[in-house]
Write a protein that holds these residues in place. Structure first.
Motif, mmCIF file in Angstrom:
data_model
loop_
_atom_site.group_PDB
_atom_site.id
_atom_site.type_symbol
_atom_site.label_atom_id
_atom_site.label_comp_id
_atom_site.label_asym_id
_atom_site.label_seq_id
_atom_site.Cartn_x
_atom_site.Cartn_y
_atom_site.Cartn_z
ATOM 1 N N VAL A 143 -4.027 -9.451 -5.601
ATOM 2 C CA VAL A 143 -3.643 -9.264 -7.004
ATOM 3 C C VAL A 143 -4.287 -7.997 -7.567
ATOM 4 O O VAL A 143 -3.674 -7.277 -8.364
ATOM 5 C CB VAL A 143 -4.037 -10.503 -7.833
ATOM 6 C CG1 VAL A 143 -3.915 -10.226 -9.323
ATOM 7 C CG2 VAL A 143 -3.169 -11.689 -7.442
ATOM 8 N N SER A 144 -5.506 -7.710 -7.150
ATOM 9 C CA SER A 144 -6.189 -6.515 -7.653
ATOM 10 C C SER A 144 -5.500 -5.228 -7.219
ATOM 11 O O SER A 144 -5.727 -4.162 -7.804
ATOM 12 C CB SER A 144 -7.647 -6.506 -7.174
ATOM 13 O OG SER A 144 -7.731 -6.249 -5.777
ATOM 14 N N GLN A 145 -4.645 -5.312 -6.189
ATOM 15 C CA GLN A 145 -3.906 -4.145 -5.692
ATOM 16 C C GLN A 145 -2.398 -4.368 -5.755
ATOM 17 O O GLN A 145 -1.632 -3.672 -5.073
ATOM 18 C CB GLN A 145 -4.310 -3.873 -4.234
ATOM 19 C CG GLN A 145 -5.766 -3.542 -4.013
ATOM 20 C CD GLN A 145 -6.088 -2.109 -4.337
ATOM 21 O OE1 GLN A 145 -5.322 -1.194 -4.013
ATOM 22 N NE2 GLN A 145 -7.220 -1.874 -4.988
ATOM 23 N N LEU A 146 -1.972 -5.322 -6.580
ATOM 24 C CA LEU A 146 -0.570 -5.746 -6.526
ATOM 25 C C LEU A 146 0.397 -4.628 -6.908
ATOM 26 O O LEU A 146 1.415 -4.414 -6.230
ATOM 27 C CB LEU A 146 -0.366 -6.956 -7.444
ATOM 28 C CG LEU A 146 1.005 -7.638 -7.352
ATOM 29 C CD1 LEU A 146 1.253 -8.135 -5.936
ATOM 30 C CD2 LEU A 146 1.074 -8.810 -8.331
ATOM 31 N N GLN A 147 0.126 -3.916 -7.984
ATOM 32 C CA GLN A 147 1.046 -2.866 -8.411
ATOM 33 C C GLN A 147 1.135 -1.736 -7.378
ATOM 34 O O GLN A 147 2.236 -1.363 -6.957
ATOM 35 C CB GLN A 147 0.618 -2.335 -9.784
ATOM 36 C CG GLN A 147 1.708 -1.541 -10.500
ATOM 37 C CD GLN A 147 1.650 -0.055 -10.186
ATOM 38 O OE1 GLN A 147 0.652 0.418 -9.607
ATOM 39 N NE2 GLN A 147 2.701 0.682 -10.529
ATOM 40 N N PRO A 148 0.010 -1.183 -6.910
ATOM 41 C CA PRO A 148 0.130 -0.157 -5.862
ATOM 42 C C PRO A 148 0.687 -0.711 -4.548
ATOM 43 O O PRO A 148 1.329 0.022 -3.797
ATOM 44 C CB PRO A 148 -1.309 0.343 -5.683
ATOM 45 C CG PRO A 148 -2.175 -0.690 -6.292
ATOM 46 C CD PRO A 148 -1.375 -1.308 -7.390
ATOM 47 N N ALA B 102 7.163 -2.863 -9.804
ATOM 48 C CA ALA B 102 5.870 -3.381 -9.365
ATOM 49 C C ALA B 102 5.082 -3.950 -10.539
ATOM 50 O O ALA B 102 4.412 -4.977 -10.413
ATOM 51 C CB ALA B 102 5.074 -2.271 -8.678
ATOM 52 N N VAL B 103 5.157 -3.293 -11.701
ATOM 53 C CA VAL B 103 4.479 -3.809 -12.894
ATOM 54 C C VAL B 103 5.091 -5.138 -13.324
ATOM 55 O O VAL B 103 4.388 -6.066 -13.737
ATOM 56 C CB VAL B 103 4.539 -2.783 -14.044
ATOM 57 C CG1 VAL B 103 4.075 -3.413 -15.354
ATOM 58 C CG2 VAL B 103 3.688 -1.569 -13.705
ATOM 59 N N SER C 253 3.539 -9.268 -14.168
ATOM 60 C CA SER C 253 3.851 -10.225 -15.228
ATOM 61 C C SER C 253 4.350 -11.547 -14.646
ATOM 62 O O SER C 253 4.016 -12.627 -15.139
ATOM 63 C CB SER C 253 4.913 -9.638 -16.167
ATOM 64 O OG SER C 253 4.445 -8.450 -16.771
ATOM 65 N N THR C 254 5.145 -11.469 -13.589
ATOM 66 C CA THR C 254 5.642 -12.676 -12.934
ATOM 67 C C THR C 254 4.503 -13.521 -12.395
ATOM 68 O O THR C 254 4.578 -14.753 -12.375
ATOM 69 C CB THR C 254 6.597 -12.299 -11.784
ATOM 70 O OG1 THR C 254 7.653 -11.491 -12.299
ATOM 71 C CG2 THR C 254 7.177 -13.534 -11.119
ATOM 72 N N LEU C 255 3.440 -12.876 -11.985
ATOM 73 C CA LEU C 255 2.294 -13.580 -11.422
ATOM 74 C C LEU C 255 1.708 -14.579 -12.418
ATOM 75 O O LEU C 255 1.339 -15.699 -12.059
ATOM 76 C CB LEU C 255 1.226 -12.575 -11.006
ATOM 77 C CG LEU C 255 0.024 -13.128 -10.254
ATOM 78 C CD1 LEU C 255 0.409 -13.457 -8.822
ATOM 79 C CD2 LEU C 255 -1.111 -12.111 -10.271
ATOM 80 N N LEU D 193 12.768 -10.297 -2.894
ATOM 81 C CA LEU D 193 11.852 -10.924 -1.953
ATOM 82 C C LEU D 193 10.387 -10.620 -2.310
ATOM 83 O O LEU D 193 9.510 -11.453 -2.117
ATOM 84 C CB LEU D 193 12.141 -10.454 -0.530
ATOM 85 C CG LEU D 193 13.288 -11.191 0.188
ATOM 86 C CD1 LEU D 193 13.524 -10.581 1.566
ATOM 87 C CD2 LEU D 193 12.975 -12.669 0.316
ATOM 88 N N PHE D 194 10.150 -9.424 -2.827
ATOM 89 C CA PHE D 194 8.791 -9.097 -3.254
ATOM 90 C C PHE D 194 8.362 -10.027 -4.385
ATOM 91 O O PHE D 194 7.241 -10.538 -4.400
ATOM 92 C CB PHE D 194 8.717 -7.644 -3.708
ATOM 93 C CG PHE D 194 7.330 -7.211 -4.116
ATOM 94 C CD1 PHE D 194 6.369 -6.938 -3.152
ATOM 95 C CD2 PHE D 194 6.983 -7.089 -5.454
ATOM 96 C CE1 PHE D 194 5.083 -6.549 -3.520
ATOM 97 C CE2 PHE D 194 5.711 -6.702 -5.826
ATOM 98 C CZ PHE D 194 4.750 -6.421 -4.856
#
Length: 462
Positions: A294-299, A311-312, A316-318, A367-368
């Motif tokens: 999660v700390s690297q989820l966007q990159p 990616a952002v 939010s979905t998380l 899928l992501f």
């Protein structure tokens, strides 16, 4: 078929009917054993709708009796330590503009987060000794004073680091460890669902409060923001805890799911207890890889071909998936063997990681997002399952101390894991190795949960 004598015994004392009903819904049989004939008959002849209706009645019954401490826990947790972790980034740019500090200098204060790791067992021990209420009241007063101190920043980084350190140290008293202790003391048969409501309350707070705080900071600067947080503690959390939390947080009378002990066990016995070690290991293997990802989820999303905006959106979905995971885990641990539920909640994140590994840059946005949802469900489930299992396996006399030990190892693990995932990317140029390691960790966590074995023999409090 059940004998007439058994039927007469079951009907003899109406007061025990709710307790028997709860056991028929949850874990009357040891894992892996066949259901008793009467239980099997009830499952065959009873409808799923009737079982659901029975569970809803149990929820309503326990909330009618325990709504005061339950509400206090939900409100307090939604404005506690987790709330600060969520909104602290809103202060970064204002502090930059007001004092000229770099983002690195501001972020260095976050290293105080390791304080929670070592303070958690000590705070937990204090809770077990004197009770939740006095610890929370003193903690909230000290947290409010720390916010006031931060509102008086004068450009000195040393002053900022000192005030921030005190804030984090005192905020340990308002972590999930203390508020879940209120819940497990007030609820027994629907404990898992009640624990899930902590997550729902915090999710609502984390969604609604940041825009308000951002507005206040825009009007009055960081000083106004810190004073707003102090006011929330003084005028919301403190009165709620004072008036609604009972002074004595012992197991409710007749709590059949609680092991009763005269006094908390000595430290050396708890630290060396095999099942406590297993539970700490399972928690570390479960939560550390999720938080690291999660700390690297966007990159991570960008690295496999997603647009930055997509990616952002996954971030939010998380949050939504986190709430879903808490609800699912909370409802299921009330009915089924908790380690089996925990094992299942580890399978989802494992599959999510393997999907990202196998598809690589060919993964679609859909899928992501599915993989992110699986991770979020696993993250949301972990806290409730651990809290439930601590109470169910070890009782309430040592609850906060054991929860503090779990927190100690998970926070240390998170500090290491969140650093390693970035280093792995720097070394290999992608996140595949990290995702494979995470999938293996989830698998090991699932089996570690199963090693907890069947629930201990139950003892009813007088």
């Amino acid at each position: 078929m059940c004998s007439n004598a058994e039927s007469m015994r079951n009907a003899h004392d109406d007061r025990s009917a709710p307790l028997r009903e709860e056991h028929s819904i949850s874990n009357a049989n040891p894992p892996g054993s066949a259901p008793a004939p009467c239980a099997l008959g009830a499952m065959v002849n009873g409808s799923p709708m009737a079982l659901r209706g029975s569970y809803v009645r149990l929820i309503l019954q326990e909330w009618r009796q325990g709504w005061r401490p339950g509400l206090a826990a939900v409100i307090g947790y939604s404005l506690g330590y987790g709330f600060w972790v969520t909104i602290s980034s809103i202060f970064v740019e204002p502090l930059q503009n007001e004092f000229g500090w770099s983002r690195g200098e501001i972020a260095l204060a976050n290293s105080a987060g390791l304080v929670t790791a070592f303070a958690a067992p000590l705070v937990g021990r204090l809770v077990d000794r004197v009770g939740v209420k006095p610890v929370l009241i003193v903690g909230l007063i000290l947290i409010s004073l720390s916010h006031v101190a931060l509102s008086q920043l004068n450009g000195s980084l040393f002053y900022y680091y000192t005030a921030y350190f005190l804030l984090i140290a005192f905020s340990t008293t308002t972590s999930s460890m203390t508020f879940s202790r209120i819940i497990v003391g007030a609820f027994s048969r629907t404990r898992g669902t009640a624990l899930a409501l902590l997550r729902i309350g915090s999710a609502l707070s984390y969604s609604a409060m940041p825009p308000l705080l951002y507005l206040v900071i825009g009007l009055f600067g960081s000083t106004g923001g810190f004073l707003m947080l102090a006011a929330l503690n003084v005028f919301v959390s403190l009165p709620v805890i004072w008036w609604l939390v009972p002074g004595k947080t012992l197991p409710p009378k007749g709590d059949a799911g609680t092991i009763v002990q005269e006094v908390p066990k000595p430290w050396r016995l708890l630290v060396l207890e095999p099942k406590i070690i297993v539970l700490c290991l399972a928690a570390v293997l479960h939560i550390v890889p999720i938080v690291a990802i999660v700390s690297q989820l966007q990159p991570l999303g960008v690295s496999i071909g997603l647009s930055p905006a997509a990616a952002v959106g996954a971030v939010s979905t998380l949050g939504f998936a986190n709430v879903i995971g808490a609800l699912i885990a909370g409802a299921f641990v009330d009915r089924f063997w908790a380690p089996a539920v925990a094992f299942t909640m580890c399978v989802g994140p494992m599959i999510g990681c393997l999907v990202l590994v196998l598809l690589g840059n060919d993964v679609s946005v859909a899928l992501f997002y599915v993989s992110v949802v699986l991770l979020g469900i696993g993250l949301g489930a972990e806290g409730d399952i651990i809290a439930f299992m601590v109470a169910r396996y070890f009782g309430l006399r040592n609850y906060a101390t054991i929860a503090g030990l779990v927190t100690l190892w998970t926070v240390i693990g998170i500090a290491i894991g969140s650093s390693l995932i970035g280093q792995v990317y720097d070394a290999f140029g992608n996140y595949r190795i990290a995702l494979i390691a995470a999938a293996a960790s989830f698998t090991c966590a699932g089996f570690a949960y199963l090693m907890m074995g069947k629930y201990p023999e139950e003892a009813i409090s007088d």
